[in-house]
Design an enzyme around this catalytic site. Structure first.
Site, PDB file in Angstrom:
ATOM      1  N   SER A   1       4.962   0.399  -4.116  1.00 23.11           N
ATOM      2  CA  SER A   1       5.723  -0.845  -4.302  1.00 23.11           C
ATOM      3  C   SER A   1       5.778  -1.231  -5.782  1.00 23.11           C
ATOM      4  CB  SER A   1       5.071  -1.983  -3.523  1.00 23.11           C
ATOM      5  OG  SER A   1       5.039  -1.681  -2.145  1.00 23.11           O
TER       6      SER A   1
HETATM    7  N1  SAM Z   1       1.061  -0.168   0.012  1.00 30.12           N
HETATM    8  C1  SAM Z   1       1.738   0.804  -0.804  1.00 30.12           C
HETATM    9  C2  SAM Z   1       1.451   0.600  -2.260  1.00 30.12           C
HETATM   10  O1  SAM Z   1       0.300   0.543  -2.585  1.00 30.12           O
HETATM   11  O2  SAM Z   1       2.375   0.522  -3.083  1.00 30.12           O
HETATM   12  C3  SAM Z   1       3.201   0.888  -0.528  1.00 30.12           C
HETATM   13  C4  SAM Z   1       3.482   1.545   0.731  1.00 30.12           C
HETATM   14  S1  SAM Z   1       5.091   2.101   1.091  1.00 30.12           S
HETATM   15  C5  SAM Z   1       6.182   0.918   0.444  1.00 30.12           C
HETATM   16  C6  SAM Z   1       5.081   1.769   2.859  1.00 30.12           C
HETATM   17  C7  SAM Z   1       4.170   2.676   3.638  1.00 30.12           C
HETATM   18  O3  SAM Z   1       4.221   2.259   5.014  1.00 30.12           O
HETATM   19  C8  SAM Z   1       4.544   4.149   3.633  1.00 30.12           C
HETATM   20  O4  SAM Z   1       3.496   4.910   3.124  1.00 30.12           O
HETATM   21  C9  SAM Z   1       4.824   4.471   5.104  1.00 30.12           C
HETATM   22  O5  SAM Z   1       4.444   5.767   5.482  1.00 30.12           O
HETATM   23  C10 SAM Z   1       3.993   3.410   5.807  1.00 30.12           C
HETATM   24  N2  SAM Z   1       4.351   3.128   7.193  1.00 30.12           N
HETATM   25  C11 SAM Z   1       5.568   3.024   7.777  1.00 30.12           C
HETATM   26  N3  SAM Z   1       5.434   2.751   9.101  1.00 30.12           N
HETATM   27  C12 SAM Z   1       4.099   2.672   9.346  1.00 30.12           C
HETATM   28  C13 SAM Z   1       3.315   2.413  10.503  1.00 30.12           C
HETATM   29  N4  SAM Z   1       3.852   2.167  11.701  1.00 30.12           N
HETATM   30  N5  SAM Z   1       1.962   2.408  10.370  1.00 30.12           N
HETATM   31  C14 SAM Z   1       1.375   2.648   9.184  1.00 30.12           C
HETATM   32  N6  SAM Z   1       2.056   2.906   8.053  1.00 30.12           N
HETATM   33  C15 SAM Z   1       3.405   2.916   8.124  1.00 30.12           C
END
Ligand code: SAM
Length: 217
Positions: A60
């Site tokens: 992010s």
């Molecule tokens: N938190 C992160 C950071 O430190 O910048 C950003 C994460 S990214 C924008 C969103 C994450 O959500 C991705 O890694 C994706 O794989 C995960 N994601 C999507 N659906 C999910 C679910 N049902 N359970 C867990 N993770 C999920």
């Protein structure tokens, strides 16, 4: 310019633009974002923008991390659930804010990313973060209830398991929507749940049982 200097400049810029509290400013100033991104993106780590982290996912943008931390009003000693660990950067910032008496439980659906996040966090000494692999749209009931919950991927609606796992008096921040997304602040009271609109945002999608359907699965 060295990474440390770039990071301080970014933190100062965000403090000014977003009127950050000292606590969030200090956390952003401390966590080395360049160590959470793939090596080829390191030189861009202190631009205020999301960056690819592999597997079609992103880290992010720093301003979004800072805003979500402010909205949650994170305090020392709190137990926080993060849905969507990615590479672990936002979890590290949260871990700074809840301190060693607090705990961050972070759930990621892509096992390879969870592994990368675990490595990143443990090499920096964040032993107050527990990374688990699973469907975060179901929350993580083993460690519930949580004082605060935040979701870093956009959901179709607020997943009921997350409301159930939030303690009364707790707060959640979650993006909702597919092509048009809105960040919501959700507050759980004794007999009701209050949902307030914060503003427009852009996140990757939340998949899973209470998320969107992934056409590739
Ligand atoms: N938190 C992160 C950071 O430190 O910048 C950003 C994460 S990214 C924008 C969103 C994450 O959500 C991705 O890694 C994706 O794989 C995960 N994601 C999507 N659906 C999910 C679910 N049902 N359970 C867990 N993770 C999920």
């Amino acid at each position: 310019m060295e990474y440390d200097e770039k990071r301080i400049r970014l933190a100062e810029r965000l403090r000014e633009e977003l009127n950050l509290s000292d606590r969030v400013y200090n956390a952003i100033k401390k966590v080395p974002r360049h160590l959470f991104v793939p090596e080829r993106y390191r030189s861009e780590a202190y631009a205020d923008t999301p960056l690819p982290i592999g597997y079609g996912q992103t880290i992010s943008a720093p301003h979004m991390v800072a805003i979500m931390c402010e909205l949650l009003e994170l305090k020392e000693g709190e137990k926080v659930l993060e849905v969507g660990t990615g590479c672990g950067y936002h979890a590290a910032v949260t871990a700074e804010l809840v301190g060693s008496r607090g705990m961050v439980v972070s759930i990621e659906r892509i096992p390879e990313l969870a592994e990368i996040a675990k490595r990143n966090l443990s090499s920096l000494g964040y032993d107050n973060v527990l990374v688990v692999v699973g469907d975060g749209s179901l929350g993580y009931s083993e460690e519930a209830p949580y004082d605060k919950i935040y979701v870093t991927a956009s959901a179709p609606d607020v997943p009921k398991p997350l409301i159930d796992q939030l303690r009364v008096g707790g707060k959640m921040v979650i993006p909702i929507g597919e092509s048009y997304q809105t960040l919501y602040i959700v507050e759980k009271e004794e007999n009701r749940v209050i949902k307030k609109r914060w503003g427009s945002v852009r996140f990757v999608l939340l998949y899973g049982e209470h998320g969107f359907r992934n056409s590739e699965e």
